[in-house]
Write a protein that holds these residues in place. Structure first.
Motif, short mmCIF file in Angstrom:
data_model
loop_
_atom_site.label_atom_id
_atom_site.label_comp_id
_atom_site.label_asym_id
_atom_site.label_seq_id
_atom_site.Cartn_x
_atom_site.Cartn_y
_atom_site.Cartn_z
N GLN A 75 0.79 -1.34 0.01
CA GLN A 75 -0.07 -0.11 0.05
C GLN A 75 0.91 1.26 -0.08
O GLN A 75 0.63 2.28 -0.79
CB GLN A 75 -0.83 -0.08 1.20
CG GLN A 75 -2.04 1.24 1.11
CD GLN A 75 -3.00 1.11 -0.05
OE1 GLN A 75 -3.44 0.21 -0.19
NE2 GLN A 75 -2.73 2.30 -0.92
N HIS A 76 2.00 1.13 0.69
CA HIS A 76 2.99 2.32 0.48
C HIS A 76 3.43 2.50 -0.98
O HIS A 76 3.52 3.75 -1.34
CB HIS A 76 4.20 2.12 1.56
CG HIS A 76 5.29 2.94 1.56
ND1 HIS A 76 5.15 4.38 1.53
CD2 HIS A 76 6.63 2.88 0.95
CE1 HIS A 76 6.43 4.90 1.39
NE2 HIS A 76 7.16 4.05 0.94
N LEU A 77 3.75 1.29 -1.39
CA LEU A 77 4.34 1.68 -2.71
C LEU A 77 3.03 2.10 -3.71
O LEU A 77 3.38 3.07 -4.55
CB LEU A 77 4.68 0.16 -3.34
CG LEU A 77 6.10 -0.21 -2.77
CD1 LEU A 77 6.06 -1.89 -3.26
CD2 LEU A 77 7.36 0.45 -3.36
N ALA A 78 1.86 1.84 -3.49
CA ALA A 78 0.73 2.51 -4.26
C ALA A 78 0.47 4.00 -3.88
O ALA A 78 0.41 4.67 -4.77
CB ALA A 78 -0.58 1.65 -3.96
N ASP A 79 0.55 4.17 -2.73
CA ASP A 79 0.87 5.64 -2.43
C ASP A 79 1.81 6.53 -2.77
O ASP A 79 1.71 7.55 -3.31
CB ASP A 79 0.23 5.87 -0.84
CG ASP A 79 -0.97 5.45 -0.50
OD1 ASP A 79 -1.86 5.55 -1.17
OD2 ASP A 79 -1.31 5.63 0.67
N SER A 80 2.80 5.86 -2.86
CA SER A 80 4.04 6.62 -3.30
C SER A 80 3.94 6.91 -4.91
O SER A 80 4.44 7.84 -5.43
CB SER A 80 5.27 5.67 -3.07
OG SER A 80 5.65 5.52 -1.68
N GLU A 81 3.44 5.76 -5.48
CA GLU A 81 3.26 5.93 -7.11
C GLU A 81 2.16 7.28 -7.02
O GLU A 81 2.37 7.78 -8.16
CB GLU A 81 2.67 4.72 -7.72
CG GLU A 81 2.48 4.69 -9.04
CD GLU A 81 3.98 4.66 -9.67
OE1 GLU A 81 3.96 4.96 -10.76
OE2 GLU A 81 5.05 4.45 -8.98
N LEU A 82 1.19 7.44 -6.30
CA LEU A 82 0.18 8.39 -6.57
C LEU A 82 0.88 9.73 -6.52
O LEU A 82 0.82 10.41 -7.23
CB LEU A 82 -0.81 8.31 -5.40
CG LEU A 82 -1.97 9.26 -5.60
CD1 LEU A 82 -2.93 9.01 -6.48
CD2 LEU A 82 -2.81 9.13 -3.99
N VAL A 83 1.63 9.89 -5.33
CA VAL A 83 2.52 10.98 -5.15
C VAL A 83 3.31 11.34 -5.94
O VAL A 83 3.58 12.52 -6.53
CB VAL A 83 3.30 11.22 -3.74
CG1 VAL A 83 4.30 12.02 -3.65
CG2 VAL A 83 2.33 10.90 -2.60
#
Length: 179
Positions: free
Chosen positions: A69-77
């Motif tokens: 989930q962190h990787l997904a949110d990092s991708e969003l950012v």
């Protein structure tokens, strides 16, 4: 070096953090590394039980689900920052506290397939965009609130290294769960 970059100390440790990330990437092409993440995660997590995927590496640390989930949110950012740099002159790129995001956004309750789908849905168009960038676009710069000026090319390297760091982390978490 530990790759934890707590928000309270982010400015002071930014240069060392960036150096360590770039060392992990080495001479690997960033787009090649970025392209590997989603298939690697799908393969690496296939057939692993829910309890194992939610088991943190150690007390107070993240689980595999947290990391995905962190990787997904990092991708969003990353996608937002990329768009800002490509469309504005030297925009401010605001840092964020990843641990606060994990807590406030309920990473512990996210289904793995949802986090992985979010990551896939964001990474795919970002790779398409990145592959089409011109040399001039790759040189465009934003001003990160903790790290200072960063070009698009530099951001791509940081994201690729970030992927590799978290792939290592997932391997550590899974190894700890087997003990």
């Amino acid at each position: 070096m530990t790759f934890s970059n707590p928000a309270g100390n982010a400015v002071a440790s930014a240069a060392a953090y960036v150096r360590a990330l770039l060392e992990v990437l080495g001479s690997r092409p960033p787009l090649e590394v970025l392209n590997e993440l989603v298939p690697w995660l799908a393969e690496r997590t296939q057939g692993i039980g829910e309890a194992t995927l939610r088991q943190p590496e150690a007390p107070g640390k993240w689980s595999v689900v947290h990391v995905v989930q962190h990787l997904a949110d990092s991708e969003l950012v990353f996608g937002f920052r990329l768009r800002m740099i490509l469309t504005q002159d030297e925009p401010e790129l605001v840092g964020y506290d990843q641990d606060r995001w994990a807590h406030a956004l309920g990473y512990q309750d996210v289904p793995l397939d949802l986090a992985l789908g979010q990551l896939r849905g964001l990474r795919t168009p970002h790779l398409r965009l990145a592959r089409a960038l011109t040399p001039r676009q790759l040189e465009r710069v934003g001003r990160h609130s903790e790290r200072g000026p960063e070009s698009v090319a530099h951001l791509l390297k940081l994201m690729a290294a970030h992927d590799l760091v978290h792939r290592r982390q997932i391997e550590r978490i899974l190894a700890a769960a087997r003990r």
